[in-house]
Design a protein around this motif. Structure first.
Motif, PDB file in Angstrom:
ATOM      1  N   ARG A   1       0.853  -1.193   0.000  1.00 56.25           N
ATOM      2  CA  ARG A   1       0.000   0.000   0.000  1.00 56.25           C
ATOM      3  C   ARG A   1       0.891   1.246   0.000  1.00 56.25           C
ATOM      4  N   GLN A   2       0.652   2.163  -0.967  1.00 52.14           N
ATOM      5  CA  GLN A   2       1.497   3.322  -1.146  1.00 52.14           C
ATOM      6  C   GLN A   2       0.650   4.587  -1.247  1.00 52.14           C
ATOM      7  N   VAL A   3       1.143   5.650  -0.640  1.00 49.34           N
ATOM      8  CA  VAL A   3       0.423   6.917  -0.561  1.00 49.34           C
ATOM      9  C   VAL A   3       1.204   7.984  -1.304  1.00 49.34           C
ATOM     10  N   VAL A   4       0.525   8.707  -2.201  1.00 47.10           N
ATOM     11  CA  VAL A   4       1.173   9.780  -2.957  1.00 47.10           C
ATOM     12  C   VAL A   4       0.266  11.004  -2.960  1.00 47.10           C
ATOM     13  N   ARG A   5       0.889  12.190  -2.974  1.00 48.24           N
ATOM     14  CA  ARG A   5       0.125  13.436  -3.050  1.00 48.24           C
ATOM     15  C   ARG A   5       0.122  13.932  -4.484  1.00 48.24           C
ATOM     16  N   VAL A   6      -1.061  14.125  -5.042  1.00 49.63           N
ATOM     17  CA  VAL A   6      -1.175  14.673  -6.397  1.00 49.63           C
ATOM     18  C   VAL A   6      -1.162  16.192  -6.309  1.00 49.63           C
ATOM     19  N   THR A   7      -0.640  16.848  -7.344  1.00 49.71           N
ATOM     20  CA  THR A   7      -0.583  18.311  -7.319  1.00 49.71           C
ATOM     21  C   THR A   7      -1.630  18.961  -8.213  1.00 49.71           C
ATOM     22  N   THR A   8      -2.409  18.158  -8.923  1.00 52.59           N
ATOM     23  CA  THR A   8      -3.593  18.652  -9.621  1.00 52.59           C
ATOM     24  C   THR A   8      -4.746  17.714  -9.310  1.00 52.59           C
ATOM     25  N   GLY A   9      -5.962  18.150  -9.620  1.00 52.36           N
ATOM     26  CA  GLY A   9      -7.125  17.339  -9.328  1.00 52.36           C
ATOM     27  C   GLY A   9      -7.713  16.701 -10.581  1.00 52.36           C
ATOM     28  N   GLY A  10      -8.700  15.851 -10.366  1.00 49.04           N
ATOM     29  CA  GLY A  10      -9.382  15.209 -11.481  1.00 49.04           C
ATOM     30  C   GLY A  10     -10.492  14.312 -10.992  1.00 49.04           C
ATOM     31  N   ASP A  11     -11.248  13.769 -11.942  1.00 50.70           N
ATOM     32  CA  ASP A  11     -12.376  12.895 -11.636  1.00 50.70           C
ATOM     33  C   ASP A  11     -12.111  11.434 -11.973  1.00 50.70           C
ATOM     34  N   THR A  12     -11.036  11.182 -12.729  1.00 50.28           N
ATOM     35  CA  THR A  12     -10.726   9.837 -13.193  1.00 50.28           C
ATOM     36  C   THR A  12      -9.238   9.598 -13.030  1.00 50.28           C
ATOM     37  N   ALA A  13      -8.882   8.437 -12.488  1.00 52.35           N
ATOM     38  CA  ALA A  13      -7.479   8.156 -12.183  1.00 52.35           C
ATOM     39  C   ALA A  13      -6.993   6.914 -12.923  1.00 52.35           C
ATOM     40  N   ARG A  14      -5.765   6.968 -13.359  1.00 49.25           N
ATOM     41  CA  ARG A  14      -5.015   5.822 -13.857  1.00 49.25           C
ATOM     42  C   ARG A  14      -3.700   5.757 -13.093  1.00 49.25           C
ATOM     43  N   ILE A  15      -3.081   4.581 -13.076  1.00 51.49           N
ATOM     44  CA  ILE A  15      -1.733   4.458 -12.548  1.00 51.49           C
ATOM     45  C   ILE A  15      -0.858   3.769 -13.587  1.00 51.49           C
ATOM     46  N   THR A  16       0.443   4.034 -13.523  1.00 46.89           N
ATOM     47  CA  THR A  16       1.403   3.286 -14.328  1.00 46.89           C
ATOM     48  C   THR A  16       2.316   2.517 -13.399  1.00 46.89           C
ATOM     49  N   LEU A  17       2.460   1.227 -13.677  1.00 41.04           N
ATOM     50  CA  LEU A  17       3.352   0.349 -12.924  1.00 41.04           C
ATOM     51  C   LEU A  17       4.543  -0.010 -13.793  1.00 41.04           C
ATOM     52  N   SER A  18       5.695  -0.144 -13.167  1.00 36.58           N
ATOM     53  CA  SER A  18       6.927  -0.395 -13.908  1.00 36.58           C
ATOM     54  C   SER A  18       7.619  -1.664 -13.423  1.00 36.58           C
ATOM     55  N   ASN A  19       8.020  -2.472 -14.372  1.00 33.47           N
ATOM     56  CA  ASN A  19       8.884  -3.639 -14.121  1.00 33.47           C
ATOM     57  C   ASN A  19      10.186  -3.457 -14.901  1.00 33.47           C
ATOM     58  N   ARG A  20      10.612  -2.193 -15.009  1.00 32.33           N
ATOM     59  CA  ARG A  20      11.738  -1.853 -15.884  1.00 32.33           C
ATOM     60  C   ARG A  20      13.010  -2.602 -15.512  1.00 32.33           C
ATOM     61  N   PHE A  21      13.239  -2.807 -14.216  1.00 33.14           N
ATOM     62  CA  PHE A  21      14.471  -3.452 -13.778  1.00 33.14           C
ATOM     63  C   PHE A  21      14.211  -4.827 -13.172  1.00 33.14           C
ATOM     64  N   GLY A  22      13.057  -5.412 -13.475  1.00 33.59           N
ATOM     65  CA  GLY A  22      12.733  -6.737 -12.952  1.00 33.59           C
ATOM     66  C   GLY A  22      13.373  -7.845 -13.753  1.00 33.59           C
ATOM     67  N   ARG A  23      13.603  -8.969 -13.102  1.00 35.05           N
ATOM     68  CA  ARG A  23      14.135 -10.149 -13.781  1.00 35.05           C
ATOM     69  C   ARG A  23      13.038 -11.118 -14.179  1.00 35.05           C
ATOM     70  N   ASN A  24      11.879 -10.978 -13.531  1.00 32.51           N
ATOM     71  CA  ASN A  24      10.771 -11.904 -13.755  1.00 32.51           C
ATOM     72  C   ASN A  24       9.537 -11.137 -14.192  1.00 32.51           C
ATOM     73  N   ASP A  25       8.566 -11.868 -14.765  1.00 32.81           N
ATOM     74  CA  ASP A  25       7.258 -11.263 -14.980  1.00 32.81           C
ATOM     75  C   ASP A  25       6.712 -10.768 -13.636  1.00 32.81           C
ATOM     76  N   LEU A  26       6.147  -9.583 -13.657  1.00 27.71           N
ATOM     77  CA  LEU A  26       5.501  -9.026 -12.474  1.00 27.71           C
ATOM     78  C   LEU A  26       4.006  -9.265 -12.602  1.00 27.71           C
ATOM     79  N   ARG A  27       3.453 -10.055 -11.695  1.00 28.44           N
ATOM     80  CA  ARG A  27       2.036 -10.417 -11.759  1.00 28.44           C
ATOM     81  C   ARG A  27       1.270  -9.651 -10.679  1.00 28.44           C
ATOM     82  N   ILE A  28       0.306  -8.876 -11.132  1.00 30.89           N
ATOM     83  CA  ILE A  28      -0.560  -8.120 -10.233  1.00 30.89           C
ATOM     84  C   ILE A  28      -1.836  -8.916 -10.056  1.00 30.89           C
ATOM     85  N   ALA A  29      -2.078  -9.421  -8.854  1.00 25.61           N
ATOM     86  CA  ALA A  29      -3.255 -10.249  -8.601  1.00 25.61           C
ATOM     87  C   ALA A  29      -4.494  -9.410  -8.311  1.00 25.61           C
ATOM     88  N   ALA A  30      -4.291  -8.207  -7.787  1.00 25.51           N
ATOM     89  CA  ALA A  30      -5.404  -7.280  -7.530  1.00 25.51           C
ATOM     90  C   ALA A  30      -4.807  -5.908  -7.278  1.00 25.51           C
TER      91      ALA A  30
END
Length: 415
Positions: free
Chosen positions: A64-93
């Motif tokens: 669980r991670q907390v971040v402060r946004v500096t602008t507002g909005g009604d719809t959110a997306r996130i980007t996840l990175s496995n740029r330096f991973g050695r294995n597939d990164l599996r997001i279960a939820a």
């Protein structure tokens, strides 16, 4: 440490898209243009500055991670990175919601995140992935909580070492739980999460990226205080009635010219990904070179590589970044390097280089705007030294008051 760069394979319920830059340029969500409201540069797993979870990774755990946004909005997306991973990164939820306090989420705001319609995702080594839009209203300067359940072992985790924000870990699947009771483990780094994008807000899309090293990253600021200099700059803009997103692209220990296993890829290598790839950027503030100068003066294992770098080499690196930013249509602000007398970096040689580089930044005429950070935080009695009121204690990094003074040195009408 080796940086793994493998071609992506379709091994999951969805197909992740390979990207050398964070996928913040996702298609606009319904309701308006999508722009980046928070971001952080990604680093390869390492021991870092304090204990973190990057080398061990995660298995049957919820992050669980907390971040402060500096602008507002009604719809959110996130980007996840496995740029330096050695294995597939599996997001279960995955879920997103408004932060209540600590690891607790406002229950009525908790939303599931999906990836091309699926509740799960697989991100190949070297790849990034952006979620589908989720309806979530966030106000400017409000905090969002992003929760990932990682059921399978991730292996070493792509991360950002110096978050100056608390991240939380719990056993098992707690992604859909708003309560904080299970999240008993903490760290001050961010993992996998590289950006949050919002759409539907009223704030202008012409954002600012602060690009640099630990002074941009916020070393010496307060954990969970959101009082790094880019935070203070965003606060100033909002108070002036001209709110804009201010994105922090600092990495502690980063250098202009050398890659480091602890301190990330060099500024000249990561600039396109960490600045130009973001939607809506109109201005970049450049502040770097202190570590290039200082590392060669100190013989410590972490300060490697530590080649002797000339002022001309640093000027050439700045010119390269300025040219790339101008080709992309960005305004470039040059920040003067802070005084460091009394720090381990300080020698007659390093002091002379710092003064020469600052003179070029101030008078060379190659930046669109100059922010004289050095003058803002210098000791009035000794300009080679930080003002004691602004010194975090190591004589080269400001405290929260010093970061506010840096932000006050930026001419809001010029950026």
């Amino acid at each position: 440490m080796h940086v793994w760069k493998k071609m992506m394979t379709a091994t999951a319920a969805i197909t992740a898209t390979i990207a050398t830059a964070a996928c913040t340029g996702a298609p606009a969500a319904p309701g308006g243009e999508t722009s980046t409201a928070w971001s952080v540069p990604m680093q390869q797993p390492s021991t870092g500055f304090e204990p973190n979870w990057s080398l061990d990774g995660f298995a049957d755990q919820t992050l669980r991670q907390v971040v402060r946004v500096t602008t507002g909005g009604d719809t959110a997306r996130i980007t996840l990175s496995n740029r330096f991973g050695r294995n597939d990164l599996r997001i279960a939820a995955a879920t997103v919601g408004r932060t209540e306090s600590g690891a607790r989420v406002q229950p009525d705001s908790l939303r599931p995140l999906r990836f091309q319609g699926s509740d799960t995702a697989t991100i190949a080594p070297g790849a990034d992935l952006t979620s589908d839009p989720a309806e979530l209203r966030l106000a400017p300067s409000e905090s969002a909580t992003i929760t990932l359940y990682l059921a399978e072992p991730t292996g070493p985790a792509t991360f950002h070492a110096q978050g100056y924000a608390t991240s939380y870990r719990a056993a098992g699947n707690q992604a859909g739980v708003a309560d904080s009771a299970a999240f008993t483990d903490t760290t001050h780094s961010w993992y996998f999460l590289s950006s949050v994008q919002l759409s539907g807000g009223s704030a202008p899309a012409d954002s600012i990226v602060a690009f640099g090293d630990s002074i941009t990253d916020g070393f010496g600021s307060d954990n969970d205080g959101n009082n790094r200099y880019p935070d203070a700059l965003a606060d100033r803009l909002a108070a002036a009635g001209t709110p804009r997103a201010v994105l922090n692209a600092g990495i502690g220990g980063n250098t202009l010219l050398s890659d480091s296993p602890w301190y990330g890829e060099s500024a000249v290598r990561r600039f396109d990904r960490d600045v130009l790839a973001h939607n809506g950027v109109s201005t970049v503030v450049l502040l770097g070179g202190l570590n290039d100068i200082g590392f060669s003066e100190v013989d410590l294992p972490t300060y490697k590589p530590n080649p002797v770098v000339s002022v001309q080499q640093l000027i050439d690196a700045y010119r390269d970044l300025i040219a790339r930013a101008h080709r992309a249509g960005l305004k470039v602000v040059g920040g003067t390097l802070l005084p460091m007398k009394g720090a381990e970096y300080y020698t007659p040689t390093s002091a002379a280089k710092l003064r020469a580089l600052n003179e070029w930044i101030r008078t060379g005429g190659e930046f669109d705007v100059v922010a004289d950070f050095a003058a803002a935080v210098a000791d009035p009695a000794d300009p080679d030294r930080l003002n004691p009121a602004f010194d975090s204690g190591d004589h080269k990094h400001p405290n929260a008051a010093g970061y506010r003074a840096m932000a006050a040195a930026v001419d809001l009408n010029a950026i």
